[in-house]
Design an enzyme around this catalytic site. Structure first.
Site, PDB file in Angstrom:
ATOM      1  N   SER A  37       0.961  -1.156  -0.096  1.00 52.21           N
ATOM      2  CA  SER A  37       0.169   0.284  -0.201  1.00 52.21           C
ATOM      3  C   SER A  37       1.055   1.589   0.231  1.00 52.21           C
ATOM      4  O   SER A  37       2.265   1.201   0.285  1.00 52.21           O
ATOM      5  CB  SER A  37      -0.616  -0.324   1.082  1.00 52.21           C
ATOM      6  OG  SER A  37      -1.166   1.202   0.976  1.00 52.21           O
ATOM      7  N   LYS A  98     -10.768  -4.440 -12.882  1.00 49.47           N
ATOM      8  CA  LYS A  98     -12.019  -3.190 -13.950  1.00 49.47           C
ATOM      9  C   LYS A  98     -12.385  -2.575 -13.261  1.00 49.47           C
ATOM     10  O   LYS A  98     -12.854  -2.305 -11.793  1.00 49.47           O
ATOM     11  CB  LYS A  98     -12.809  -4.661 -14.446  1.00 49.47           C
ATOM     12  CG  LYS A  98     -14.739  -4.920 -13.478  1.00 49.47           C
ATOM     13  CD  LYS A  98     -14.871  -4.723 -12.627  1.00 49.47           C
ATOM     14  CE  LYS A  98     -13.964  -6.391 -12.002  1.00 49.47           C
ATOM     15  NZ  LYS A  98     -14.263  -6.261 -10.665  1.00 49.47           N
ATOM     16  N   ASP A 179     -17.241   2.057 -12.960  1.00 51.74           N
ATOM     17  CA  ASP A 179     -17.889   1.489 -11.509  1.00 51.74           C
ATOM     18  C   ASP A 179     -18.822   0.467 -11.637  1.00 51.74           C
ATOM     19  O   ASP A 179     -18.343  -0.999 -11.348  1.00 51.74           O
ATOM     20  CB  ASP A 179     -18.260   2.252 -10.351  1.00 51.74           C
ATOM     21  CG  ASP A 179     -17.370   1.209  -9.616  1.00 51.74           C
ATOM     22  OD1 ASP A 179     -17.821   0.786  -8.673  1.00 51.74           O
ATOM     23  OD2 ASP A 179     -15.917   1.884  -9.040  1.00 51.74           O
TER      24      ASP A 179
END
Length: 345
Positions: A37, A98, A179
């Site tokens: 991260s 995606k 989204d």
């Protein structure tokens, strides 16, 4: 890659990364060996949560870790090009969430990089790996409902989402289309391929992203697809496929379907259901298994989620954004020119 297990690295620590990792650690032939991260504290907390040996406070360290066979990129899609590209440049195989990238130019760059390096690359379109969707596609391909005439699919969330939310942030590729709309578009193109014509309308937010979008896709065969996505209204999240000899309906949650109903004239409806005793229908294990199968077979892309199909979907998403007037920070004329040359709405 070890003979027995595939070693995974997780890049990002958000909700989808946690969901995928939770399923991954449950697979006996998968080892999650590292997580990264931009925040060292976030990476450490994620590693402790899932029992991951190594935690990195930067992406580059994960990409350079030669003990990793494949990296799962789970950042918001605005960062996919940078994160996946970094891993591919370092020689890692990649499964990327995606929407694959912000636009087709970025997608083409990643595909070209993977192919030049001989590395595996796949979009995490888990819908394509779902056993019910695979059964549906096989039935349609075999002429089970005749020639496909129409496809309908929608995905809408009730919200409301505040302007600060990533779904409304242009810098993070916000909006309903990338989204949520990626699912209806991908479903239609799974069955019909890339459309020849695209019309679209949308309601935009004050920030300039789409709150809801409707698109009509058409093919030279005469087939039509009506797709819709929204972040301001909860929809049925269902899909249907109508052919010249029948219809298939998928109830709520078509993108992780556990059943579909086949209707044909003169016959009782037939229900095709998946036995979820082993894996729930909303399991992300299916796409993980497909990645590991391909890696063990020495393949550089998946036959279930081929890269050319991913590029075709990105071209359609670009064309829809062109029609509705959504452009993200940093996009230029080259990105607009990459949209497919089909008739404007």
């Amino acid at each position: 890659m070890t003979a027995e297990n595939v070693r995974w690295g997780i890049l990002a620590t958000g909700g989808i990364a946690a969901a995928f990792t939770a399923d991954l650690v449950d697979l006996p032939d998968a080892d999650v060996v590292a997580v990264a991260s931009r925040s060292a504290d976030s990476a450490k907390a994620f590693a402790e949560r899932f029992g991951i040996p190594r935690a990195y406070g930067d992406w580059a360290s994960l990409a350079a870790d030669e003990d990793i066979d494949v990296v799962y990129v789970a950042t918001p899609h605005a960062a996919h090009r940078a994160a996946a590209g970094l891993c591919l440049e370092a020689g890692r195989n990649v499964l990327c969430e995606k929407a694959f990238t912000l636009n087709v130019r970025e997608a083409e760059e990643l595909v070209a990089l993977a192919r030049a390096r001989g590395s595996f690359l796949m979009e995490a379109m888990w819908m394509y790996c779902n056993p019910v969707i695979r059964r549906l596609k096989a039935l349609v391909d075999d002429g089970g409902i005749g020639e496909v005439r129409t496809v309908q699919a929608d995905f809408g969330l009730a919200g409301p989402f505040p302007p600060s939310h990533r779904l409304r942030d242009p810098a993070q590729g916000g909006g309903a289309l990338l989204d949520l709309g990626v699912y209806p578009v991908s479903f239609a193109q799974l069955l019909l391929g890339e459309p020849s014509d695209i019309a679209a309308r949308a309601v935009l937010s004050d920030e300039g992203v789409d709150l809801q979008t409707g698109a009509l896709l058409s093919w030279e065969s005469g087939a039509l697809a009506s797709v819709h996505c929204s972040v301001v209204g909860g929809t049925s999240v269902s899909a249907s496929v109508t052919g010249s000899q029948g219809r298939i309906d998928i109830p709520y949650g078509f993108f992780h379907a556990d059943r579909f109903v086949l209707h044909r004239d003169g016959r009782e409806p037939e229900v095709f259901a998946h036995d979820t005793a082993a894996d729930p229908h909303n399991s992300l294990k299916y796409e993980a298994r497909e990645v590991m199968r391909a890696l063990r077979a020495g393949e550089t892309e998946s036959s279930l989620v081929p890269l050319d199909g991913t590029l075709a979907v990105m071209r359609t998403l670009d064309a829809i954004r062109d029609r509705i007037g959504v452009r993200y920070p940093g996009e230029g004329e080259a990105d607009r020119e990459a949209a497919p040359a089909v008739t404007p709405a």
